[in-house]
Design a protein around this motif. Structure first.
Motif, PDB file in Angstrom:
ATOM      1  N   PRO A   1      10.166  -3.645 -10.964  1.00 50.14           N
ATOM      2  CA  PRO A   1       9.196  -2.878 -11.750  1.00 50.14           C
ATOM      3  C   PRO A   1       9.064  -3.411 -13.174  1.00 50.14           C
ATOM      4  N   THR A   2       7.886  -3.196 -13.737  1.00 50.16           N
ATOM      5  CA  THR A   2       7.687  -3.488 -15.150  1.00 50.16           C
ATOM      6  C   THR A   2       8.392  -2.406 -15.961  1.00 50.16           C
ATOM      7  N   ALA A   3       8.393  -2.572 -17.272  1.00 49.79           N
ATOM      8  CA  ALA A   3       9.071  -1.604 -18.137  1.00 49.79           C
ATOM      9  C   ALA A   3       8.477  -0.208 -17.959  1.00 49.79           C
ATOM     10  N   LEU A   4       7.147  -0.123 -17.847  1.00 45.06           N
ATOM     11  CA  LEU A   4       6.493   1.172 -17.677  1.00 45.06           C
ATOM     12  C   LEU A   4       6.821   1.776 -16.323  1.00 45.06           C
ATOM     13  N   GLN A   5       6.764   0.948 -15.275  1.00 48.42           N
ATOM     14  CA  GLN A   5       7.060   1.443 -13.934  1.00 48.42           C
ATOM     15  C   GLN A   5       8.515   1.888 -13.818  1.00 48.42           C
ATOM     16  N   ASN A   6       9.388   1.231 -14.565  1.00 44.31           N
ATOM     17  CA  ASN A   6      10.816   1.544 -14.530  1.00 44.31           C
ATOM     18  C   ASN A   6      11.081   2.966 -14.973  1.00 44.31           C
ATOM     19  N   THR A   7      10.273   3.449 -15.924  1.00 43.22           N
ATOM     20  CA  THR A   7      10.458   4.811 -16.431  1.00 43.22           C
ATOM     21  C   THR A   7       9.797   5.841 -15.540  1.00 43.22           C
ATOM     22  N   GLU A   8       8.826   5.418 -14.740  1.00 51.68           N
ATOM     23  CA  GLU A   8       8.067   6.361 -13.917  1.00 51.68           C
ATOM     24  C   GLU A   8       8.633   6.515 -12.514  1.00 51.68           C
ATOM     25  N   ARG A   9       9.356   5.525 -12.014  1.00 46.97           N
ATOM     26  CA  ARG A   9       9.787   5.533 -10.626  1.00 46.97           C
ATOM     27  C   ARG A   9      11.315   5.524 -10.518  1.00 46.97           C
ATOM     28  N   SER A  10      11.789   6.163  -9.459  1.00 44.52           N
ATOM     29  CA  SER A  10      13.197   6.026  -9.122  1.00 44.52           C
ATOM     30  C   SER A  10      13.375   4.733  -8.335  1.00 44.52           C
ATOM     31  N   LYS A  11      14.606   4.316  -8.160  1.00 43.96           N
ATOM     32  CA  LYS A  11      14.885   3.098  -7.416  1.00 43.96           C
ATOM     33  C   LYS A  11      14.853   3.367  -5.915  1.00 43.96           C
ATOM     34  N   LEU A  12      14.538   2.335  -5.155  1.00 43.37           N
ATOM     35  CA  LEU A  12      14.557   2.469  -3.704  1.00 43.37           C
ATOM     36  C   LEU A  12      15.979   2.669  -3.210  1.00 43.37           C
ATOM     37  N   SER A  13      16.171   3.680  -2.384  1.00 41.78           N
ATOM     38  CA  SER A  13      17.492   3.935  -1.813  1.00 41.78           C
ATOM     39  C   SER A  13      17.757   2.983  -0.656  1.00 41.78           C
ATOM     40  N   LEU A  14      18.991   2.964  -0.194  1.00 46.28           N
ATOM     41  CA  LEU A  14      19.367   2.122   0.943  1.00 46.28           C
ATOM     42  C   LEU A  14      18.571   2.514   2.184  1.00 46.28           C
ATOM     43  N   LEU A  15      18.443   3.824   2.422  1.00 46.59           N
ATOM     44  CA  LEU A  15      17.715   4.299   3.595  1.00 46.59           C
ATOM     45  C   LEU A  15      16.236   3.900   3.522  1.00 46.59           C
ATOM     46  N   GLU A  16      15.638   4.027   2.347  1.00 46.58           N
ATOM     47  CA  GLU A  16      14.239   3.647   2.193  1.00 46.58           C
ATOM     48  C   GLU A  16      14.044   2.160   2.458  1.00 46.58           C
ATOM     49  N   ARG A  17      14.964   1.339   1.995  1.00 44.25           N
ATOM     50  CA  ARG A  17      14.851  -0.108   2.216  1.00 44.25           C
ATOM     51  C   ARG A  17      14.992  -0.451   3.697  1.00 44.25           C
ATOM     52  N   VAL A  18      15.906   0.218   4.355  1.00 45.67           N
ATOM     53  CA  VAL A  18      16.089  -0.030   5.786  1.00 45.67           C
ATOM     54  C   VAL A  18      14.825   0.376   6.551  1.00 45.67           C
ATOM     55  N   ASN A  19      14.248   1.523   6.203  1.00 45.90           N
ATOM     56  CA  ASN A  19      13.033   1.991   6.884  1.00 45.90           C
ATOM     57  C   ASN A  19      11.867   1.028   6.666  1.00 45.90           C
ATOM     58  N   ILE A  20      11.719   0.549   5.425  1.00 48.19           N
ATOM     59  CA  ILE A  20      10.626  -0.381   5.131  1.00 48.19           C
ATOM     60  C   ILE A  20      10.820  -1.692   5.881  1.00 48.19           C
ATOM     61  N   ALA A  21      12.058  -2.166   5.924  1.00 44.25           N
ATOM     62  CA  ALA A  21      12.348  -3.385   6.676  1.00 44.25           C
ATOM     63  C   ALA A  21      12.005  -3.202   8.153  1.00 44.25           C
ATOM     64  N   SER A  22      12.294  -2.014   8.681  1.00 38.95           N
ATOM     65  CA  SER A  22      11.966  -1.713  10.080  1.00 38.95           C
ATOM     66  C   SER A  22      10.457  -1.695  10.281  1.00 38.95           C
ATOM     67  N   ASN A  23       9.714  -1.138   9.324  1.00 35.06           N
ATOM     68  CA  ASN A  23       8.250  -1.110   9.409  1.00 35.06           C
ATOM     69  C   ASN A  23       7.676  -2.525   9.464  1.00 35.06           C
ATOM     70  N   VAL A  24       8.181  -3.409   8.614  1.00 36.95           N
ATOM     71  CA  VAL A  24       7.704  -4.793   8.589  1.00 36.95           C
ATOM     72  C   VAL A  24       8.049  -5.488   9.898  1.00 36.95           C
ATOM     73  N   THR A  25       9.242  -5.192  10.424  1.00 34.50           N
ATOM     74  CA  THR A  25       9.653  -5.770  11.708  1.00 34.50           C
ATOM     75  C   THR A  25       8.672  -5.384  12.819  1.00 34.50           C
ATOM     76  N   CYS A  26       8.293  -4.127  12.855  1.00 32.74           N
ATOM     77  CA  CYS A  26       7.356  -3.648  13.884  1.00 32.74           C
ATOM     78  C   CYS A  26       5.995  -4.334  13.754  1.00 32.74           C
ATOM     79  N   ALA A  27       5.556  -4.517  12.506  1.00 32.86           N
ATOM     80  CA  ALA A  27       4.267  -5.174  12.288  1.00 32.86           C
ATOM     81  C   ALA A  27       4.291  -6.611  12.784  1.00 32.86           C
ATOM     82  N   LEU A  28       5.363  -7.340  12.466  1.00 33.97           N
ATOM     83  CA  LEU A  28       5.478  -8.729  12.912  1.00 33.97           C
ATOM     84  C   LEU A  28       5.623  -8.821  14.424  1.00 33.97           C
ATOM     85  N   ASP A  29       6.366  -7.897  14.992  1.00 28.60           N
ATOM     86  CA  ASP A  29       6.537  -7.904  16.450  1.00 28.60           C
ATOM     87  C   ASP A  29       5.192  -7.737  17.141  1.00 28.60           C
ATOM     88  N   TYR A  30       4.343  -6.861  16.607  1.00 29.71           N
ATOM     89  CA  TYR A  30       3.008  -6.673  17.177  1.00 29.71           C
ATOM     90  C   TYR A  30       2.181  -7.949  17.058  1.00 29.71           C
TER      91      TYR A  30
END
Length: 543
Positions: free
Chosen positions: A385-414
């Motif tokens: 994130p940029t400096a502004l985004q850093n103040t507005e957003r929380s960090k991605l959690s481990l679970l969120e990263r795993v879910n996003i990685a799974s989403n990308v995997t499904c897209a590529l598999d298709y």
């Protein structure tokens, strides 16, 4: 000179007083003067004294309504605190000095009704606080620099008088009104009368907040718009345009007895539509984006701009990708992406809603793709994130990263295994993964995709061919980077790099990567016995 004996002047007002008929030559000796100098409306003649530049604390200088002659002294460009400079209704000549772009505090600059000539300097666009500009009734021989319309204070609270990129009253400008005017949402008064402008009156003028519009004595033709300022006979003037027709009854224009041109038909109705897709026109998209407003701009790529827009048909936000067709390959990119998006559907691929291919109101080629809007932006913005985004957003959690990685995997598999022909994305990276309201990942941007021959996983590519492998540095496998093959394995390599970036939290280009070290090699070395130094500190803290 008696003025030179004043030692505590903060405001000097000599307007309309019975004084000498020339500007006092020693007035610049009032270097102690702190605020304002008014010498307007008296019929002073002669030249503007260059030693006014000695008044370094001057905030307001008004020499309007006089008979001043000669050039505008370059020395005035040193008045760094000057906020208002008014010189209208004089007989000043020559060019505006380039150094006037150094007047960083200037807010109002009015030089209308003089004899200035030459070109309008590009440096005027450097005056970032400008909110009032009048250049009308002069003898300029060029358009206003486009840099002026990047001044946010000017375009959002506009007091431009007389002049726009291709128009000054009582001059000899030709051609159509430029499309850049469409982004000036604060514009209220537009007067470009007595020129030689032609073609149709742009419909984007309907969308502006104009209170007064004068387009008299041109060669405009075709149907008069009927929305916005065009509803009022009092607020508009079109005298001297003999080829205009239709419009509202109050204008008493003749009926249009011609068939609309091919260009105009394509501007008013989308030329691309498929079953299940929205039908949108250039006008629909222009309105949705508030006329290419900078506040709606989401980002810019190599040859496109992406805007957030609210379509009337759906009353929901969309991401509108406008292609810059001046770039080589932009049209081919549009065709390729349309071909892919027409054929594929998956919950983890960015959904295309429609496409528009035709012409704008000036007859220029226009191409756009409209996507489902992803409210949480890209994965790249969350990881880095940029400096502004850093103040507005929380960090991605481990679970969120795993879910996003799974989403990308499904897209590529298709893409690789579940479509009738294997599809290679060819440019997978964190900026191409977009996140919706629920932080679900969607793979987007299909400009570089390749369809592989059925039942094949590799496609040889001629190195001299325009379809050789392309992509982003660091995400491409070494063998693909040489332009030798297009393969689903190349996508898998890019996915692996993306996973490393997601869980290590470092960009591919980082200050620590030197002497041949890269993210891949860094991860490989750390996995042996230094895993804790490899993982993103945000995840370590979470654990």
């Amino acid at each position: 000179m008696i003025l030179a004996t004043f030692v505590s002047v903060t405001v000097l007002n000599l307007n309309s007083e019975d004084l000498a008929r020339v500007v006092p030559p020693h007035i610049g000796n009032l270097s102690f003067m702190r605020k304002k100098l008014f010498l307007n409306n008296y019929s002073f003649s002669g030249k503007i004294p260059s030693n006014l530049s000695h008044c370094s604390n001057l905030l307001n200088l008004d020499l309007s309504v006089n008979k001043l002659q000669g050039n505008l002294p370059t020395e005035l460009s040193s008045l760094s605190k000057l906020q208002r400079l008014k010189l209208k209704f004089n007989s000043l000549t020559r060019n505006i000095p380039l150094l006037f772009g150094n007047l960083s505090s200037l807010q109002v600059f009015t030089i209308g009704s003089n004899n200035f000539g030459g070109k309008n300097p590009e440096t005027l666009g450097w005056v970032r606080n400008l909110n009032g500009l009048s250049l009308s009734d002069n003898k300029f021989v060029s358009t206003i620099p486009i840099s002026i319309f990047n001044i946010s204070t000017l375009t959002n609270n506009n007091h431009i008088s007389g002049v726009l990129p291709s128009g000054i009253g009582n001059n000899f400008f030709e051609g159509p009104l430029p499309s850049t005017i469409s982004s000036m949402r604060g514009l209220q008064i537009l007067n470009v009368s007595n020129n030689r402008l032609s073609r149709q009156i742009p419909k984007y003028l309907e969308l502006l907040n104009l209170t007064n519009l004068s387009l008299s004595y041109h060669d405009f033709k075709g149907a008069l718009p009927t929305i916005g300022v065009f509803r009022s006979v009092i607020s508009t003037s079109f005298v001297g345009n003999k080829k205009l027709c239709r419009g509202l009854p109050d204008f008493q224009l003749p009926k249009c007895d011609y068939k609309e041109s091919k260009h105009n038909k394509k501007a008013s109705a989308s030329s691309y539509s498929e079953q299940g897709l929205l039908h949108v026109s250039y006008h629909n998209l222009l309105k949705a984006m508030s006329g290419f407003s900078s506040t709606n701009l989401l980002g810019m790529g190599s040859f496109e701009s992406v805007y957030k827009g609210l379509l009337d048909q759906t009353q929901s936000n969309m991401a509108i990708n406008i292609l810059d067709l001046s770039h080589e390959g932009a049209s081919k990119s549009f065709i390729a992406e349309c071909e892919v998006l027409r054929r594929i559907r998956h919950r983890n691929l960015v959904k295309v809603l429609t496409a528009c291919s035709g012409f704008d109101f000036n007859g220029n080629d226009f191409k756009a793709l409209v996507y489902e809007f992803m409210s949480n932006g890209s994965l790249d913005e969350w990881l880095h994130p940029t400096a502004l985004q850093n103040t507005e957003r929380s960090k991605l959690s481990l679970l969120e990263r795993v879910n996003i990685a799974s989403n990308v995997t499904c897209a590529l598999d298709y893409l690789h295994h579940h479509y009738e022909t294997p599809i290679v994305h060819c440019d997978l990276k964190t900026s191409k993964v977009l996140l919706d309201d629920e932080m679900t990942g969607h793979v987007g941007d299909f400009r570089l995709v390749r369809f592989l021959p059925e039942a094949m996983h590799k496609l040889p590519v001629d190195k001299s061919s325009s379809i050789r492998v392309k992509g982003s540095f660091g995400y491409i496998a070494a063998e693909c980077g040489l332009g030798s093959v297009v393969s689903i394995e190349g996508d898998v390599y890019s996915f692996g790099v993306l996973i490393l970036e997601m869980f290590i939290g470092k960009r591919l280009i980082d200050d620590m990567f030197e002497n041949g070290l890269n993210l891949h090699r860094f991860a490989k070395a750390a996995l042996i016995d230094r895993v804790e130094k490899l993982i993103d500190p945000v995840l370590i803290q979470e654990i």
